[in-house]
Design a protein around this motif. Structure first.
Motif, PDB file in Angstrom:
ATOM      1  N   THR A  66       0.735  -1.328   0.003  1.00  0.00           N
ATOM      2  CA  THR A  66      -0.181  -0.082  -0.032  1.00  0.00           C
ATOM      3  C   THR A  66       0.872   1.042  -0.162  1.00  0.00           C
ATOM      4  N   PHE A  67       0.255   2.244   0.292  1.00  0.00           N
ATOM      5  CA  PHE A  67       0.862   3.627   0.168  1.00  0.00           C
ATOM      6  C   PHE A  67       0.312   4.570   1.333  1.00  0.00           C
ATOM      7  N   GLY A  68       1.323   5.496   1.678  1.00  0.00           N
ATOM      8  CA  GLY A  68       0.881   6.258   2.831  1.00  0.00           C
ATOM      9  C   GLY A  68       2.068   7.174   3.192  1.00  0.00           C
ATOM     10  N   GLY A  69       1.490   8.094   3.854  1.00  0.00           N
ATOM     11  CA  GLY A  69       2.506   9.441   4.352  1.00  0.00           C
ATOM     12  C   GLY A  69       3.067   8.873   5.879  1.00  0.00           C
ATOM     13  N   ALA A  70       3.934   9.447   6.433  1.00  0.00           N
ATOM     14  CA  ALA A  70       4.949   8.829   7.451  1.00  0.00           C
ATOM     15  C   ALA A  70       4.064   8.751   8.634  1.00  0.00           C
ATOM     16  N   PHE A  71       3.063   9.423   8.935  1.00  0.00           N
ATOM     17  CA  PHE A  71       2.133   9.412  10.119  1.00  0.00           C
ATOM     18  C   PHE A  71       0.752   8.654   9.914  1.00  0.00           C
ATOM     19  N   ILE A  92       4.691   1.966   0.209  1.00  0.00           N
ATOM     20  CA  ILE A  92       5.507   3.070  -0.345  1.00  0.00           C
ATOM     21  C   ILE A  92       5.264   4.341   0.128  1.00  0.00           C
ATOM     22  N   VAL A  93       6.421   4.804   0.940  1.00  0.00           N
ATOM     23  CA  VAL A  93       6.102   6.068   1.868  1.00  0.00           C
ATOM     24  C   VAL A  93       6.595   7.352   1.061  1.00  0.00           C
ATOM     25  N   GLU A 147      -3.706   4.114  -1.113  1.00  0.00           N
ATOM     26  CA  GLU A 147      -3.629   5.073  -0.025  1.00  0.00           C
ATOM     27  C   GLU A 147      -4.870   5.403   0.758  1.00  0.00           C
ATOM     28  N   GLY A 148      -4.906   5.120   2.035  1.00  0.00           N
ATOM     29  CA  GLY A 148      -6.254   5.165   2.614  1.00  0.00           C
ATOM     30  C   GLY A 148      -6.942   4.013   2.710  1.00  0.00           C
ATOM     31  N   SER A 177     -11.393  10.378   2.544  1.00  0.00           N
ATOM     32  CA  SER A 177     -11.321  10.005   1.221  1.00  0.00           C
ATOM     33  C   SER A 177     -12.715   9.846   0.853  1.00  0.00           C
ATOM     34  N   GLY A 178     -13.722   9.450   1.693  1.00  0.00           N
ATOM     35  CA  GLY A 178     -15.141   9.404   1.323  1.00  0.00           C
ATOM     36  C   GLY A 178     -15.578   7.972   1.283  1.00  0.00           C
TER      37      GLY A 178
END
Length: 303
Positions: A66-71, A92-93, A147-148, A177-178
């Motif tokens: 998956t994908f994400g920001g660091a927090f 993947i950060v 992401e999310g 994200s909805g």
């Protein structure tokens, strides 16, 4: 290939908030405590993962990517799911660098998650079909979640959440994200008014995203997205909002973070004060978890 059962023990804990403020208006307010689903894979992140994990098994994939920001709460939940179910996980950060003192990153590393740091330019490609093909070729055994966590399988988990609730007139959730809102619209009766509280600025575009995710949202008028309670934008919040989160924790034993559920509860409180809801209304608000985010806010000196 024999896969483990990728399940947790779900509860249906609803905490009623008792206060003169509500009694005067004859309003029932129940909080669906999805933050209590699991110590680490909580709230809407489990709801979104549940049927994605089932889909991963159907496709005979052995890894999760998956994908994400660091927090990110989603990153945290995927790392925890990897540890819980003994899965290989990748994220993947968004970089350009990794702060190894960040509590969310530390937790992901402790869970054995593989962290792949990319620059912001590459990270922007995360929804690009060509880029996703390249990622799939690099990780052929991986099941890719956006992401999310929001996709058609995530919606199934949120439909199930809506259908598990006792009778109510209003159903309220924070909206990023909805995906959660779309699933709640899909899973709710027409007699229920479903309200999303947008946690980011300029969120009007989410209405069309929600309609893409939910066929009911296209034709039904029993839902709305409120966009004036973002507190300054995604990840931002006012001192007043943080004081409210502390008040709810201290007075009502309801832990909140000011990024998602705190914003929703603060908005809900204002709406009740303004007599937005008719006398005798039954409201259920979804606590979508994300309390791990408090560690990141403390680490950055924001609370």
């Amino acid at each position: 290939m024999n896969f483990p059962q990728l399940k947790i023990n779900e509860n249906n804990a609803i905490q009623q908030i008792n206060t003169t403020f509500l009694k005067e208006r004859d309003i029932y307010l129940g909080i669906k405590r999805d933050d209590l689903l699991h110590p680490q894979i909580s709230g809407n992140k489990w709801r979104k993962l549940k049927y994605n994990l089932a889909r991963m098994q159907e496709l005979n994939k052995t890894e999760l990517l998956t994908f994400g920001g660091a927090f990110s709460n989603h990153l945290h939940a995927c790392a925890a799911a990897g540890k819980e179910f003994n899965l290989v996980t990748h994220v993947i950060v968004r970089g350009p660098e990794l702060d190894n003192n960040n509590p969310t990153i530390q937790f992901a590393q402790q869970c054995g998650m593989n962290l792949h740091v990319v620059n912001r330019l590459e990270y922007r490609q995360r929804n690009n079909p060509e880029y996703l093909k390249e990622i799939q070729a690099r990780f052929p055994n991986a099941y890719i979640i956006p992401e999310g966590g929001t996709n058609e399988f995530a919606i199934q988990g949120c439909i199930e959440l809506a259908q598990s609730l006792p009778q109510h007139d209003y159903l309220v959730c924070p909206t990023g994200s909805g995906g959660t809102l779309a699933g709640l619209i899909e899973g709710s009766e027409l007699t229920t008014q479903v309200i999303g509280i947008a946690v980011l600025k300029q969120a009007e575009y989410l209405k069309s995203e929600i309609c893409k995710l939910s066929n009911k949202a296209k034709t039904q008028t029993n839902w709305q997205l409120m966009t004036d309670f973002h507190g300054g934008g995604y990840g931002k919040f006012t001192p007043e909002l943080w004081q409210f989160c502390q008040y709810m924790n201290n007075t009502h034993n309801l832990p909140l973070e000011p990024i998602y559920s705190g914003k929703m509860m603060h908005a809900l409180w204002h709406l009740i004060e303004q007599d937005y809801f008719p006398t005798g209304s039954k409201i259920i608000a979804i606590h979508t978890g994300g309390l791990q985010g408090l560690n990141g806010l403390k680490y950055r000196g924001l609370i």
